[in-house]
Scaffold this active site. Sequence first.
Site, PDB file in Angstrom:
ATOM      1  N   SER A 483       0.847  -1.189   0.000  1.00  0.00           N
ATOM      2  CA  SER A 483       0.000   0.000   0.000  1.00  0.00           C
ATOM      3  C   SER A 483       0.888   1.247   0.000  1.00  0.00           C
ATOM      4  O   SER A 483       1.826   1.353   0.781  1.00  0.00           O
ATOM      5  CB  SER A 483      -0.898  -0.005   1.241  1.00  0.00           C
ATOM      6  OG  SER A 483      -1.658   1.184   1.308  1.00  0.00           O
ATOM      7  N   SER A 485       2.707   2.132  -2.660  1.00  0.00           N
ATOM      8  CA  SER A 485       3.817   1.967  -3.603  1.00  0.00           C
ATOM      9  C   SER A 485       3.551   2.658  -4.935  1.00  0.00           C
ATOM     10  O   SER A 485       4.459   2.794  -5.749  1.00  0.00           O
ATOM     11  CB  SER A 485       4.093   0.480  -3.844  1.00  0.00           C
ATOM     12  OG  SER A 485       2.945  -0.178  -4.353  1.00  0.00           O
ATOM     13  N   LYS A 487       0.609   1.948  -7.052  1.00  0.00           N
ATOM     14  CA  LYS A 487      -0.068   1.077  -8.026  1.00  0.00           C
ATOM     15  C   LYS A 487      -1.199   1.806  -8.744  1.00  0.00           C
ATOM     16  O   LYS A 487      -1.272   1.789  -9.976  1.00  0.00           O
ATOM     17  CB  LYS A 487      -0.625  -0.166  -7.307  1.00  0.00           C
ATOM     18  CG  LYS A 487       0.420  -1.016  -6.614  1.00  0.00           C
ATOM     19  CD  LYS A 487      -0.191  -2.227  -5.953  1.00  0.00           C
ATOM     20  CE  LYS A 487      -1.174  -1.864  -4.849  1.00  0.00           C
ATOM     21  NZ  LYS A 487      -0.571  -1.102  -3.757  1.00  0.00           N
ATOM     22  N   SER A 555      -2.698  -7.597  -3.438  1.00  0.00           N
ATOM     23  CA  SER A 555      -2.623  -9.052  -3.664  1.00  0.00           C
ATOM     24  C   SER A 555      -1.385  -9.646  -2.991  1.00  0.00           C
ATOM     25  O   SER A 555      -0.444 -10.043  -3.666  1.00  0.00           O
ATOM     26  CB  SER A 555      -2.633  -9.358  -5.166  1.00  0.00           C
ATOM     27  OG  SER A 555      -1.736  -8.552  -5.884  1.00  0.00           O
TER      28      SER A 555
END
Length: 651
Positions: A483, A485, A487, A555
């Site tokens: 979380s 990073s 994405k 994930s």
Amino acid sequence: MRALKQFETIETIYEEEHSFSSPSPSSSSSPPSSLHPIVNAWSLHYTSEPNVLILVQGTCFRLHQDRMISQSSYLKQRLMGVSNVTISPPLNITAETFATVADFCYTHKIHLTPSNIAAIKVAAELLGMTEGENLCEVTESYFERVIGVDASLVIRSCVTMLPEAETTASLVSRCIEAMIWNGDVSFLDDVIEMPSQDFQMVASYLNKRLPNHDALYKIIDFYLKEIKCDKLREEQQIDICNNLDCSKLSHHILVECIQNPRMSLKFIMGAILMEHLKTRDSLVAATTTITHKTERTSLRQILQQDTTPYHTTNIEEVMDSTYYRIQSLEKELIDMKNHLQHHHDFMNGNKNNNVLNQERSMSFHFEPPEDSKIQRGGRGSISSSSFMLDNRITKKHNKLEMFVANKTSLEITRFFPYKFINSLKNAFGCRIQRQTKRSKNLSEKSSIGNSMNILWHECPIQKLDREHLLQQKGCVIWLTGLSGSGKSTLACFLSRSLHSRGKLTYILDGDNMRHGLNRDLSFRAEDRSENIRRIGEVAKLLADAGLICIASLISPYRKDRDACRALLPNGNFIEVFIDVPLEVCEARDPKGLYKLARAGKIKGFTGIDDPYEPPSSCEIVLQQQGSECTSLGDMTKIVISYLDKNGYLRA
């Protein structure tokens, strides 16, 4: 003369101390002490004393001319033939900022943060620092990276540098644009603090940058609402509203503008006119579609041309199959003739049967007429694998004779029909087997999960057909990482870049999916696995539709990601690991979740009290290099380069 005496005094002081001082304690101050040893070390190493005096907001800097003009085109021009210059005012550069810039001129190193990037970027642009190590390029690269992560902090520092922050590098409008893309509206608090002149300038730059003006309308409406638009002069209100382009507003926003009392009257009239024009264009387009049926026919012909090769191939296969069936039928008819001949011989050998000495015991004569043909849809057509004669059997064209003598119908039933039916079974064996197999499949029960009697229905339009239509290959780009990073931000930038190339994409964001499809799931390990499984199934469908699906999820478990990979054909699952250390993600903490997890208010948070399993063999790794993070532009280029190299961007 008085100023020259001050400069002479200063020079005398610097000759003795080789450091920084000021003309007088009351009128100026010393620059930061961190710059002293750098300048002194340079003087000792090159045996060259500082030879120019630069005054910045009352602070004097005694520096080396060759170092400054080698980096700044502005100072190169101002210091031509003189040894002292004042740059602030007129330039909006503080002494602290100039000290950092001067440090860079000597060491080629600079410490940039979200708090100081705006001031240093503006200073670099104002001083024309495109020479040598190019400070403008260094600050631009850092700015592009940081606005994708923490634009809210950057915009606060940019607002204090207005108007230069906008006129030199459009810093404020670029921050707002990035935050709009990320769905962050916290910049509105900073917007209402701007004077009307500064807001007008920022709005004009956003007018050029944003392709759609719905968000710009919301910003302007919020600004007019918060500062009480009645306090603005009419000219100011008109200038602000004129930054909206009615042609770039969606229909419902355009209607809202017309009904908004905060908008200027001139703008409302323009919006009404634009709404009428759009309505007229819609009616004209609808009328054109109805009256010009030839256009639809042409489109159908184009689609038929695209599918002609597939139909031709299918027809050829059916024709080959029919040819072999006809050969088989001819062979079986010969066998039937032999059986009849044997029966004839047997009946001739029976002495108790006199009639059979004059006539054939049984004959089968068939003459097909010249106009016989296979009729589509009947038995014998390609669709049913049997033959039907299109004419009725007549005496002139088709004669079927069967002579039965001195034999009861029971004896014939025992011999001829049995052989005849067996021959037909042999002739149509392939068809009977196929029908039997199909009936078996339909009769078998299929169990999928908790459901029974479920069969898979094939569609004639396959994935390759859809990919050919879209001119791209359907696949899943699976972005995984901790979380914070980046994405979701990368997913948006990647989608926008592919969209600009004419490629159809769709983003499956982990947070967004929990608002709908997965709203019934918690963050327990088993629910997380189910969350990934559902998203994997949706991603599989989108890839099968020919889309480039971008899945952005933490994930954390390797087995869940591998299970999603197994759903797709080989090569259609592209795992992208955004490898950013935990301490960096925790320092960013854009949602404040790490802080809550450390305080024990969130349980099972990935990276804190729940593990993250990095991929063991992913397709792409986007890794942080040292203390510097790879820019969004560079990460997007890496992913797109992989897609292009492996043929995903063409059919």
